[in-house]
Design a protein around this motif. Structure first.
Motif, PDB file in Angstrom:
ATOM      1  N   ILE A 291       1.077  -1.204  -0.204  1.00 10.05           N
ATOM      2  CA  ILE A 291       0.068  -0.123  -0.186  1.00 10.05           C
ATOM      3  C   ILE A 291       0.874   1.270  -0.150  1.00 10.05           C
ATOM      4  CG2 ILE A 291      -2.041   1.264   1.137  1.00 10.05           C
ATOM      5  CD1 ILE A 291      -2.776  -1.490   2.527  1.00 10.05           C
ATOM      6  N   ALA A 292       0.903   1.879  -1.102  1.00  9.98           N
ATOM      7  CA  ALA A 292       2.069   2.828  -1.406  1.00  9.98           C
ATOM      8  C   ALA A 292       1.403   4.362  -1.013  1.00  9.98           C
ATOM      9  CB  ALA A 292       2.581   2.910  -3.024  1.00  9.98           C
ATOM     10  N   ALA A 293       2.176   5.124  -1.108  1.00 12.49           N
ATOM     11  CA  ALA A 293       1.520   6.563  -0.831  1.00 12.49           C
ATOM     12  C   ALA A 293       0.912   7.206  -2.093  1.00 12.49           C
ATOM     13  CB  ALA A 293       2.750   7.734  -0.343  1.00 12.49           C
ATOM     14  N   GLY A 294      -0.310   7.833  -2.042  1.00 13.38           N
ATOM     15  CA  GLY A 294      -0.999   8.376  -3.020  1.00 13.38           C
ATOM     16  C   GLY A 294      -1.587   9.856  -2.494  1.00 13.38           C
ATOM     17  N   ALA A 295      -2.938   9.747  -2.474  1.00  8.16           N
ATOM     18  CA  ALA A 295      -3.842  10.659  -1.975  1.00  8.16           C
ATOM     19  C   ALA A 295      -3.398  10.768  -0.349  1.00  8.16           C
ATOM     20  CB  ALA A 295      -5.130  10.880  -2.323  1.00  8.16           C
ATOM     21  N   LEU A 296      -3.372   9.384  -0.013  1.00 14.47           N
ATOM     22  CA  LEU A 296      -3.432   8.986   1.510  1.00 14.47           C
ATOM     23  C   LEU A 296      -1.984   8.379   1.601  1.00 14.47           C
ATOM     24  CD1 LEU A 296      -6.812   7.834   2.216  1.00 14.47           C
ATOM     25  CD2 LEU A 296      -5.898  10.028   2.613  1.00 14.47           C
ATOM     26  N   GLY A 297      -1.429   8.441   2.946  1.00 16.58           N
ATOM     27  CA  GLY A 297      -0.316   7.952   3.090  1.00 16.58           C
ATOM     28  C   GLY A 297       0.135   6.387   2.927  1.00 16.58           C
ATOM     29  N   ALA A 298       1.271   5.788   2.768  1.00 13.32           N
ATOM     30  CA  ALA A 298       1.525   4.320   2.934  1.00 13.32           C
ATOM     31  C   ALA A 298       1.318   3.721   3.995  1.00 13.32           C
ATOM     32  CB  ALA A 298       3.145   4.226   2.284  1.00 13.32           C
ATOM     33  N   THR A 299       1.335   2.292   3.853  1.00 14.13           N
ATOM     34  CA  THR A 299       1.371   1.754   5.308  1.00 14.13           C
ATOM     35  C   THR A 299       2.664   1.139   5.448  1.00 14.13           C
ATOM     36  OG1 THR A 299       0.767  -0.271   4.128  1.00 14.13           O
ATOM     37  CG2 THR A 299      -0.911   1.197   5.261  1.00 14.13           C
ATOM     38  N   GLU A 300       3.267   1.031   6.825  1.00 14.24           N
ATOM     39  CA  GLU A 300       4.426   0.681   7.010  1.00 14.24           C
ATOM     40  C   GLU A 300       4.389  -0.336   8.175  1.00 14.24           C
ATOM     41  OE1 GLU A 300       7.802   3.412   5.463  1.00 14.24           O
ATOM     42  OE2 GLU A 300       6.669   4.300   7.157  1.00 14.24           O
ATOM     43  N   GLU A 301       4.956  -1.248   8.467  1.00 15.37           N
ATOM     44  CA  GLU A 301       5.095  -2.000   9.936  1.00 15.37           C
ATOM     45  C   GLU A 301       3.750  -2.492  10.159  1.00 15.37           C
ATOM     46  OE1 GLU A 301       7.996  -2.038  11.979  1.00 15.37           O
ATOM     47  OE2 GLU A 301       9.236  -1.531  10.395  1.00 15.37           O
ATOM     48  N   THR A 302       2.987  -2.910   9.407  1.00 16.26           N
ATOM     49  CA  THR A 302       1.507  -3.364   9.632  1.00 16.26           C
ATOM     50  C   THR A 302       1.558  -4.502  10.583  1.00 16.26           C
ATOM     51  OG1 THR A 302       0.852  -2.478   7.454  1.00 16.26           O
ATOM     52  CG2 THR A 302      -0.551  -4.150   8.590  1.00 16.26           C
ATOM     53  N   ASP A 303       0.846  -4.404  11.524  1.00 19.29           N
ATOM     54  CA  ASP A 303       0.302  -5.473  12.337  1.00 19.29           C
ATOM     55  C   ASP A 303      -0.885  -6.206  11.733  1.00 19.29           C
ATOM     56  OD1 ASP A 303       2.357  -5.383  14.380  1.00 19.29           O
ATOM     57  OD2 ASP A 303       1.553  -3.651  15.465  1.00 19.29           O
ATOM     58  N   GLY A 304      -1.903  -5.807  12.284  1.00 20.63           N
ATOM     59  CA  GLY A 304      -3.338  -6.499  11.998  1.00 20.63           C
ATOM     60  C   GLY A 304      -3.817  -6.024  10.714  1.00 20.63           C
ATOM     61  N   ILE A 305      -4.740  -7.002   9.948  1.00 15.72           N
ATOM     62  CA  ILE A 305      -5.225  -6.874   8.856  1.00 15.72           C
ATOM     63  C   ILE A 305      -6.393  -7.477   8.772  1.00 15.72           C
ATOM     64  CG2 ILE A 305      -2.978  -6.511   7.342  1.00 15.72           C
ATOM     65  CD1 ILE A 305      -3.508  -9.553   6.384  1.00 15.72           C
ATOM     66  N   GLU A 306      -7.397  -6.907   7.918  1.00 15.16           N
ATOM     67  CA  GLU A 306      -8.875  -7.709   7.615  1.00 15.16           C
ATOM     68  C   GLU A 306      -9.432  -7.454   6.405  1.00 15.16           C
ATOM     69  OE1 GLU A 306     -10.385 -10.188   7.978  1.00 15.16           O
ATOM     70  OE2 GLU A 306     -11.809  -9.566   9.851  1.00 15.16           O
ATOM     71  N   VAL A 307      -9.747  -8.622   5.557  1.00 14.59           N
ATOM     72  CA  VAL A 307     -10.446  -8.534   4.329  1.00 14.59           C
ATOM     73  C   VAL A 307     -11.792  -8.943   4.458  1.00 14.59           C
ATOM     74  CG1 VAL A 307     -10.128  -9.141   1.945  1.00 14.59           C
ATOM     75  CG2 VAL A 307      -7.965  -8.727   3.362  1.00 14.59           C
TER      76      VAL A 307
END
Length: 349
Positions: A291-307
């Motif tokens: 998830i790269a920076a665009g209109a919003l920031g990127a994500t780094e060092e991600t812990d939890g996720i959900e889909v």
């Protein structure tokens, strides 16, 4: 820890040779220069984000859960942990709808059960004895109502995920040392009760987990080792089966958050700020993304996720992924929202 890495771009500077330009295909971010074996990752961008958690200057936001409102998809809700303080409820616009002071709750999951939305969090307020903190989520007011706590054995509570089987709601409590306990929850009384029906074990620190209900499979991330699968049924075998190694290729340690949806299992490859995707039917690796920076920031060092797949209204018409963002300066940590359809298209799924 924030890792720096080069971005792929086309330059007219003669100093950039053909070999350098060939390192990344179009639409890919290159490897961290210190992670030479990591596989390339496709780029997606966030389409939304939550307000930051209140705990500033700390590793605080951790794990999200999603309730999809089938009757009004755009009114769906997100529950996220501030592991120093409690639980937030957000709308899809990222605005805070509710906050519950629950102390040190680390991971969270939710399930519809007996006409209610049940939210379960791994409660580590007592680091020597794990508990499950239980709440009911009001689908109209977006408020959380505490139901009580259920003991789930010795050790520090870390990961949690829910599973329904034959009318019973189970919680898988992942203890920090890699012990996994399956707890049958009884929510019929004035206070919730629980019974440990079996125990499983991984060798080292583990956290993220998710269940594939269609195939009764539990997936658990052992941080420095990789992704494992267990039989989720209460009477099933307790031996783990390795799905993927954290070998610096698809998964760069730590293996953190785990999510199951739409025929895939997604794992947060925290060590290089990426996410690895595997097909559930044969557990084959199908690709990675960032998830790269665009209109919003990127994500780094991600812990939890959900889909969660399905329609979430005009902003997220083909499913929703939420990822904790470990570096959201100048604000405190938060959660980024990504169209699941964008991820599938990026990976050619």
């Amino acid at each position: 820890m924030t890792r720096s890495r080069k971005m792929c771009f086309i330059s007219m500077t003669a100093a950039l040779g053909a070999a350098a330009l060939s390192a990344c295909a179009p639409g890919e971010i290159p490897l961290d220069t210190r992670i030479a074996n990591a596989l390339p990752a496709r780029i997606v961008q966030a389409s939304g984000e939550t307000e930051a958690v209140a705990t500033a200057n700390a590793d605080a936001a951790d794990d999200p859960a999603i309730w999809r409102n089938a009757a009004a998809p755009a009114q769906s809700l997100i529950v996220g942990t501030d592991k120093k303080a409690g639980l937030y409820v957000y709308g899809l616009d990222g605005k805070v709808r509710d906050f519950t002071d629950a102390g040190r709750v680390n991971n969270v999951d939710l399930a519809e059960h007996d006409g209610r939305i049940i939210v379960a969090a791994s409660d580590r307020n007592d680091p020597l004895n794990a508990h499950i903190a239980l709440f009911a989520l009001d689908r109209t007011t977006a408020k959380l109502s505490p139901l009580g706590r259920v003991a789930s054995g010795a050790g520090e509570a870390y990961g949690i995920c829910l599973y329904r089987d034959a009318g019973t709601l189970y919680a898988f409590m992942v203890i920090k040392d890699g012990t996994i306990r399956q707890v049958a929850l009884d929510l019929t009384g004035a206070a919730p009760a629980g019974r440990i029906v079996r125990t499983m074990k991984l060798g080292t620190q583990s956290e993220g987990c998710a269940v594939d209900p269609a195939n009764a499979r539990l997936y658990v991330a052992e941080e420095d080792v990789g992704l494992w699968r267990f039989d989720a049924r209460p009477g099933g075998a307790v031996a783990p089966v390795k799905v993927a190694a954290a070998d610096g290729k698809a998964i760069v340690a730590d293996a953190e958050g785990v999510a199951v949806a739409d025929g895939y299992v997604v794992v947060s490859s925290q060590g290089d700020n990426a996410y690895a995707v595997y097909r559930l039917s044969d557990e084959a690796y199908v690709g990675r993304f960032r998830i790269a920076a665009g209109a919003l920031g990127a994500t780094e060092e991600t812990d939890g996720i959900e889909v969660v797949a399905g329609d979430f209204g005009p902003a997220f018409p083909d499913g929703l992924m939420i990822a904790q963002d470990g570096s959201n300066a100048p604000r405190a940590q938060n959660f980024k929202l990504v169209r699941w359809g964008d991820i599938k298209r990026a990976l050619g799924l």
